[in-house]
Design an enzyme around this catalytic site. Structure first.
Site, PDB file in Angstrom:
ATOM      1  N   ALA A  40      -0.618   0.865   6.033  1.00 59.48           N
ATOM      2  CA  ALA A  40      -0.985  -0.020   7.139  1.00 59.48           C
ATOM      3  C   ALA A  40      -1.984  -1.068   6.669  1.00 59.48           C
ATOM      4  CB  ALA A  40      -1.578   0.778   8.294  1.00 59.48           C
ATOM      5  N   ASP A  41      -1.945  -2.223   7.328  1.00 63.84           N
ATOM      6  CA  ASP A  41      -2.931  -3.262   7.059  1.00 63.84           C
ATOM      7  C   ASP A  41      -3.151  -4.046   8.342  1.00 63.84           C
ATOM      8  OD1 ASP A  41      -4.471  -4.567   4.693  1.00 63.84           O
ATOM      9  OD2 ASP A  41      -3.691  -6.244   5.861  1.00 63.84           O
ATOM     10  N   GLN A  42      -4.360  -4.563   8.503  1.00 62.82           N
ATOM     11  CA  GLN A  42      -4.736  -5.194   9.765  1.00 62.82           C
ATOM     12  C   GLN A  42      -5.493  -6.491   9.535  1.00 62.82           C
ATOM     13  OE1 GLN A  42      -8.040  -3.509  12.372  1.00 62.82           O
ATOM     14  NE2 GLN A  42      -6.234  -2.852  13.515  1.00 62.82           N
ATOM     15  N   LYS A  92       0.831  -1.209   0.000  1.00 69.08           N
ATOM     16  CA  LYS A  92       0.000   0.000   0.000  1.00 69.08           C
ATOM     17  C   LYS A  92       0.865   1.259   0.000  1.00 69.08           C
ATOM     18  CE  LYS A  92      -4.004  -2.075   2.312  1.00 69.08           C
ATOM     19  NZ  LYS A  92      -4.845  -2.059   3.542  1.00 69.08           N
TER      20      LYS A  92
END
Length: 199
Positions: free
Chosen positions: A74-76, A58
């Protein structure tokens, strides 16, 4: 000439209102931009490896469009019993996710990545553990009625009514909200960003 406390323009590679609210708290000038990337990752990756890979993907996607800028991605993912949970696609999927979480402890992993000019790359993965109360079916349906599950890995928002699900939280609460600010501040400082500066 750039402000020495701000080594370049800063972008957040996300249009999430929760992430924006957390970033706003730092009072640093930044812009948001949707990364628009494919979020599929190899099934062989662990949850921590997957969020780290997607955070980099990203951030790089936005940085390619703004090569002189710094970009935070960010990624979750939520992990429970060895299974990872992403964003539910409808109410039934949200119900199924919450049924897995209620009465149990789960982990939230968030990967963060800061990329900058010249190929600079800084990254971290933050994990927070949460335990939910068990709920009777009618209370679960009332929570689903709030629609907080929409767009959220694990189908809840701890910054909203979802905090009433929490029996215990261990770790950085901001990580649960979508952006682990302890890690974010550390990465920004490593990149040379200064805080508490006048515009």
């Amino acid at each position: 000439m750039k402000n020495p406390g701000h080594p370049g323009d800063l972008f957040l590679a996300s249009t999430s209102s929760a992430r924006k609210a957390l970033m706003d708290g730092l009072a640093l000038p930044y812009r948001t931009e949707a990364p628009g990337v494919d979020e599929h990752v190899p099934a062989t990756l662990s949850a921590m490896e997957a969020v780290a890979m997607l955070a980099v993907r990203k951030a790089r996607a936005v940085q390619e469009r703004h090569p002189d800028a710094w970009v935070l991605g960010a990624d979750q993912l939520v992990e429970v019993g060895g299974m990872t949970l992403g964003k539910p696609h409808d109410r039934d999927a949200a119900r199924a996710q919450l049924q897995r979480l209620l009465g149990h402890t789960h982990a939230i992993h968030t990967g963060v990545c800061l990329v900058g000019p010249g190929g600079h790359l800084l990254e971290a993965v933050e994990t927070t553990h949460l335990t939910f109360f068990p709920l009777p079916p009618e209370e679960l349906e009332r929570y689903l009625d709030t629609a907080e599950w929409e767009g959220c890995a694990g189908s809840y928002r701890v910054e909203g009514q979802g905090q009433a699900l929490l029996a215990k939280l261990e770790g950085d609460r901001t990580n649960v909200q979508g952006l682990p600010m302890l890690s974010v501040v550390r990465l920004l400082r490593q990149a040379g960003f200064a805080f508490f500066t006048r515009p």
